[in-house]
Design a protein around this motif. Structure first.
Motif, mmCIF file in Angstrom:
data_model
loop_
_atom_site.group_PDB
_atom_site.id
_atom_site.type_symbol
_atom_site.label_atom_id
_atom_site.label_comp_id
_atom_site.label_asym_id
_atom_site.label_seq_id
_atom_site.Cartn_x
_atom_site.Cartn_y
_atom_site.Cartn_z
ATOM 1 N N ARG A 136 66.119 -41.086 59.717
ATOM 2 C CA ARG A 136 64.773 -40.765 59.231
ATOM 3 C C ARG A 136 63.866 -41.994 59.282
ATOM 4 N N THR A 137 64.425 -43.150 58.992
ATOM 5 C CA THR A 137 63.632 -44.381 59.053
ATOM 6 C C THR A 137 63.245 -44.694 60.488
ATOM 7 N N LEU A 138 64.166 -44.496 61.409
ATOM 8 C CA LEU A 138 63.855 -44.718 62.821
ATOM 9 C C LEU A 138 62.796 -43.732 63.313
ATOM 10 N N MET A 139 62.849 -42.513 62.835
ATOM 11 C CA MET A 139 61.837 -41.531 63.228
ATOM 12 C C MET A 139 60.467 -41.933 62.695
ATOM 13 N N ARG A 140 60.422 -42.494 61.502
ATOM 14 C CA ARG A 140 59.149 -42.987 60.962
ATOM 15 C C ARG A 140 58.629 -44.143 61.814
ATOM 16 N N LEU A 141 59.506 -45.073 62.160
ATOM 17 C CA LEU A 141 59.113 -46.195 63.015
ATOM 18 C C LEU A 141 58.666 -45.689 64.384
ATOM 19 N N SER A 142 59.318 -44.639 64.876
ATOM 20 C CA SER A 142 58.944 -44.068 66.162
ATOM 21 C C SER A 142 57.544 -43.463 66.093
ATOM 22 N N ALA A 143 57.247 -42.762 64.978
ATOM 23 C CA ALA A 143 55.920 -42.164 64.801
ATOM 24 C C ALA A 143 54.835 -43.235 64.739
ATOM 25 N N GLU A 144 55.206 -44.437 64.285
ATOM 26 C CA GLU A 144 54.258 -45.546 64.186
ATOM 27 C C GLU A 144 54.196 -46.360 65.477
ATOM 28 N N GLY A 145 54.970 -45.923 66.478
ATOM 29 C CA GLY A 145 54.936 -46.608 67.761
ATOM 30 C C GLY A 145 55.723 -47.900 67.801
ATOM 31 N N LEU A 146 56.646 -48.072 66.854
ATOM 32 C CA LEU A 146 57.379 -49.332 66.759
ATOM 33 C C LEU A 146 58.772 -49.275 67.379
ATOM 34 N N VAL A 147 59.261 -48.084 67.664
ATOM 35 C CA VAL A 147 60.592 -47.952 68.245
ATOM 36 C C VAL A 147 60.637 -46.666 69.067
ATOM 37 N N ASP A 148 61.420 -46.680 70.127
ATOM 38 C CA ASP A 148 61.594 -45.503 70.982
ATOM 39 C C ASP A 148 63.077 -45.221 71.157
ATOM 40 N N ARG A 149 63.400 -43.944 71.265
ATOM 41 C CA ARG A 149 64.801 -43.586 71.536
ATOM 42 C C ARG A 149 65.107 -43.870 73.004
ATOM 43 N N ARG A 150 66.207 -44.565 73.251
ATOM 44 C CA ARG A 150 66.610 -44.862 74.627
ATOM 45 C C ARG A 150 67.300 -43.648 75.230
ATOM 46 N N ARG A 151 67.205 -43.546 76.542
ATOM 47 C CA ARG A 151 67.860 -42.436 77.223
ATOM 48 C C ARG A 151 69.361 -42.567 77.064
ATOM 49 N N GLY A 152 69.955 -41.557 76.494
ATOM 50 C CA GLY A 152 71.405 -41.538 76.387
ATOM 51 C C GLY A 152 71.931 -42.096 75.089
ATOM 52 N N HIS A 153 71.472 -43.307 74.701
ATOM 53 C CA HIS A 153 72.102 -43.930 73.532
ATOM 54 C C HIS A 153 71.205 -45.009 72.950
#
Length: 303
Positions: A136-153
């Motif tokens: 959930r924290t990573l999803m929040r950071l993703s919404a703020e443009g600070l982190v992206d999910r890498r393809r695969g892992h």
């Protein structure tokens, strides 16, 4: 500050948005916005804070549990009492576990303790958190443009402002966007938001630096820059400033410990001077003061 306000042992249970709204309302109370018995209008607060009435109403209900406000028949909520010297803001509105994890992850990335590429398993082990909380924290950071999910892992943090070149480019960008926003023909400040900004900046300026939390410092500064740009009525300018605030957040988490009292007072004085010129309707001079403020911040690397 000493003994904290209690609410029969209850924790706040507030979302991140609600906790942010609560902090701002409490700052208004502490700054003397209302006298005891005055009505706290959820619709006025919602408009000032740029949110819907529902989370504002939920926050007021939470503050009622802590004795700061009370329900009044046909009047919504009124201020029950002012904050006292023994009231502790962090105990009135304690941070949620997710907020604590968010802060810890931001600080660790800003200081280089975690790398640009991370896995959820690595973060679970490092912060002794559940996988659900980490995700959930990573999803929040993703919404703020600070982190992206890498393809695969795994996940990859954005560059943020971790290099001198990136920091310089950020300040150059802000000079163009923020100063230019004040000069658009349709620029139209909102009086209630303007008054709220002035109270917020005055409150920060009046506190001893030891009593200022880094989250409060960043929130007040980000809110100032985003709000004055929002009066341009240009959604793309607002989106650009929000993006910059997200990028700055991680860097400023680690920079806060180096903030001097002189620099803090200077930054607040700059903000209040800009607000004063906007109040007068001299947007050209306000833009010039904003440019000076951003250039000075770029030299000190503190805004």
């Amino acid at each position: 500050m000493g003994t904290a306000i209690t609410a029969n042992g209850q924790t706040s249970g507030l979302s991140s948005l609600q906790a942010e709204i609560a902090r701002k309302i409490i700052m208004m109370i502490d700054a003397g916005r209302w006298e005891t018995g005055d009505k706290l209008s959820d619709s006025v607060l919602a408009r000032e804070l740029g949110v819907s009435r529902t989370p504002v109403r939920q926050v007021l209900q939470s503050l009622e549990l802590r004795g700061l406000v009370r329900g009044a028949e046909n009047r919504g909520f009124v201020l029950a009492r002012a904050l006292g010297p023994d009231d502790d803001l962090k105990e009135v509105i304690p941070a949620s576990d997710l907020e604590t994890l968010y802060d810890a992850m931001m600080s660790a990335r800003a200081s280089g303790e975690i790398g640009e590429e991370v896995s959820e398993t690595e973060l679970v082990e490092r912060f002794s958190a559940t996988r659900g909380a980490v995700r959930r924290t990573l999803m929040r950071l993703s919404a703020e443009g600070l982190v992206d999910r890498r393809r695969g892992h795994g996940w990859q943090f954005a560059e943020c402002l971790v290099t001198d070149r990136a920091v310089d480019e950020s300040y150059e960008f802000r000079l163009i966007v923020e100063c230019g926003a004040l000069l658009v023909p349709s620029y139209s400040p909102d009086a209630a938001q303007l008054a709220s900004l002035k109270r917020e900046q005055t409150d920060i300026a009046g506190r001893a630096i030891r009593d200022i939390e880094r989250a409060d410092w960043f929130s007040a500064n980000a809110n100032f820059h985003e709000t004055i740009v929002s009066w341009s009525g240009n959604r793309f300018l607002v989106q650009a400033v929000r993006r910059q605030n997200s990028l700055r957040r991680m860097t400023e988490f680690s920079d806060f410990s180096h903030l001097s009292e002189r620099r803090l007072r200077e930054a607040c004085a700059d903000h209040l001077a800009i607000i004063e010129e906007i109040e007068r309707g001299d947007f050209n001079f306000a833009s010039a003061l904003l440019g000076r403020h951003i250039r000075r911040a770029s030299r000190d690397d503190v805004d």
